[in-house]
Design an enzyme around this catalytic site. Structure first.
Site, PDB file in Angstrom:
ATOM      1  N   LYS A 186       0.825  -1.204   0.000  1.00  7.69           N
ATOM      2  CA  LYS A 186       0.000   0.000   0.000  1.00  7.69           C
ATOM      3  C   LYS A 186       0.873   1.274   0.000  1.00  7.69           C
ATOM      4  O   LYS A 186       2.088   1.208   0.156  1.00  7.69           O
ATOM      5  CB  LYS A 186      -0.926  -0.018   1.213  1.00  7.69           C
TER       6      LYS A 186
HETATM    7  C1  LIG Z   1      -5.468  -4.099   0.759  1.00 13.05           C
HETATM    8  C2  LIG Z   1      -6.924  -3.940   0.776  1.00 13.05           C
HETATM    9  C3  LIG Z   1      -7.708  -4.357   1.846  1.00 13.05           C
HETATM   10  C4  LIG Z   1      -7.200  -5.177   2.998  1.00 13.05           C
HETATM   11  O1  LIG Z   1      -6.054  -4.785   3.569  1.00 13.05           O
HETATM   12  P1  LIG Z   1      -5.055  -5.833   4.273  1.00 13.05           P
HETATM   13  O2  LIG Z   1      -4.243  -4.933   5.122  1.00 13.05           O
HETATM   14  O3  LIG Z   1      -4.246  -6.492   3.190  1.00 13.05           O
HETATM   15  O4  LIG Z   1      -5.867  -6.785   5.071  1.00 13.05           O
HETATM   16  C5  LIG Z   1      -9.058  -4.073   1.821  1.00 13.05           C
HETATM   17  N1  LIG Z   1      -9.628  -3.451   0.793  1.00 13.05           N
HETATM   18  C6  LIG Z   1      -8.924  -3.051  -0.281  1.00 13.05           C
HETATM   19  C7  LIG Z   1      -9.617  -2.329  -1.386  1.00 13.05           C
HETATM   20  C8  LIG Z   1      -7.544  -3.294  -0.337  1.00 13.05           C
HETATM   21  O5  LIG Z   1      -6.863  -2.923  -1.407  1.00 13.05           O
END
Ligand SMILES: *Cc1c(COP(=O)(O)O)cnc(C)c1O
Length: 405
Positions: A186
């Site tokens: 992210k």
């Molecule tokens: C990455 C992501 C999540 C979940 O995040 P994690 O930290 O990997 O559990 C939820 N929604 C979206 C749209 C994402 O891209």
């Protein structure tokens, strides 16, 4: 998206602060931790950076969504409207609280089509969950109107749009609550982590307890804390929060680079009149983690993807339509209700209906879309080279596909 591209001395310093004391947990141990509270510091920084009144860190973005839903009172039998183009975590979180995911079409914003949302509202609808996919936002004004009219909760999954805004407000701070993910890919990372943001004190207090076994955190002695409700363990660790603290200080740098690289690449692809771009409800608010572009037909898009692959340059270009993680078409485990434990009849029948639900409007958008991930590390020369190669591939395919009249 990736903050991991800028891993450096700053992250190591923050982690080292924690390693020096050895207090890896965010709660308690007030003496030995010597004033080091990385999780609290990161929550403060999140509130200041994004303009949220409250922030509750969690162990992941998925945990943040689950926590937010629990705190907002979404549960058994409630319907949650969300897009058919999202990351699997969005529906996982809905299922985890016993609610029913109602998947609807996206439009060329690559987010919820407000008309599709309107058509999906029933007497059981409790929440609308826009997912701000690929760095950019849903049409929030239209969704706010629908939520207001039907008295629905608006929960933003902004997990992959950290740093994006809509009409001056940070994505994730506009609805009743919103979430970010800090997983490894992210915009800013903690390795693993997430956050719920809200301006509502009661919702925040519930998130605080829910992520730590229902502890009320009112005393100085954890053992003497009361448990006003049942919670779980979705805590972040101090080591993870320390990484996030170094990363959030770099966010503006990340965004500047992303926007610059995005705009260079877009200029190059714009040379091809047959290429169009994602609709952005507020163009100034695009965090620019991806450049998402469309080709005229599914057939041409397939051919372009195949040619990119053949030339060894597909990497970093995502064709979500064929991808197992992000689009309804390939979510067989969801449509076939493959769970490790029994689920409610309401959930079973809703998931069963997904097998035959018509997503043709959504397919018509997604089958023509390619998203190019924007790297922070590209040089101007590399962007030019990358862009020209993509343009070459698109032109080659278009020439071959033109039917002579
Ligand atoms: C990455 C992501 C999540 C979940 O995040 P994690 O930290 O990997 O559990 C939820 N929604 C979206 C749209 C994402 O891209």
């Amino acid at each position: 998206m990736p903050g991991f591209e800028f891993w450096g001395a700053e992250e190591k310093k923050e982690v080292n602060d924690v390693l020096e004391t050895g207090i890896l947990m965010r709660y308690g141990f007030d003496g030995p931790r010597k004033g080091i509270w990385k999780s609290k510091e990161l929550e403060d920084a999140i509130c200041k950076t994004f303009g949220s009144k409250y922030a509750q860190l969690t162990s992941s973005g998925t945990a943040a969504l689950t926590t937010a839903m629990a705190a907002l009172g979404i549960g058994a039998g409630d319907e949650v409207i969300l897009p058919a183009f999202t990351f699997v975590a969005s529906f996982e979180a809905v299922l985890s609280v016993g609610a029913v995911p109602v998947l609807v079409d996206v439009d060329e914003t690559l987010t919820l089509n407000p008309e599709a949302v309107k058509n999906a509202v029933t007497s059981k609808t409790k929440c609308v969950m826009p997912v701000h996919m690929c760095g950019s936002m849903a049409d929030m004004d239209a969704l706010l109107v629908i939520c207001k009219e039907h008295d629905l909760i608006l929960l933003e999954d902004a997990c992959q749009s950290i740093g994006g805004t809509y009409k001056g407000k940070a994505l994730g701070t506009i609805g009743h609550a919103g979430t970010y993910s800090f997983d490894f890919v992210k915009t800013i990372t903690c390795a693993e982590g997430g956050v719920v943001m809200t301006n509502n004190e009661e919702v925040y207090t519930k998130c605080d307890g829910y992520t730590d076994h229902g502890h009320d955190h009112k005393g100085v002695d954890r053992g003497a804390d009361l448990h006003p409700f049942i919670g779980y363990n979705y805590r972040i660790s101090e080591l993870h929060a320390a990484v996030g603290l170094a990363q959030i200080r770099k966010l503006n740098t990340f965004l500047e680079i992303q926007k610059r690289n995005h705009s260079h690449l877009k200029n190059i692809l714009s040379q091809v009149p047959e290429v169009s771009f994602r609709k952005i409800p507020d163009p100034d608010g695009d965090s620019c983690t991806f450049l998402s572009w469309f080709l005229p037909t599914e057939e041409i898009t397939h051919a372009v993807v195949n040619e990119l692959k053949a030339q060894g340059i597909l990497g970093g270009n995502f064709y979500w339509y064929d991808n197992n993680w992000h689009y309804i078409r390939k979510w067989d485990h969801l449509k076939n209700r493959v769970t490790l434990h029994a689920i409610s009849d309401t959930q079973r029948s809703a998931l069963n209906d997904l097998q035959t639900k018509d997503f043709s409007a959504c397919d018509a958008v997604m089958s023509r879309c390619i998203s190019t991930a924007i790297s922070l590390l590209w040089s101007e020369e590399q962007i030019r080279e990358k862009g020209e190669k993509i343009v070459g591939v698109v032109r080659k395919v278009l020439n071959e596909k033109v039917i002579p009249v």
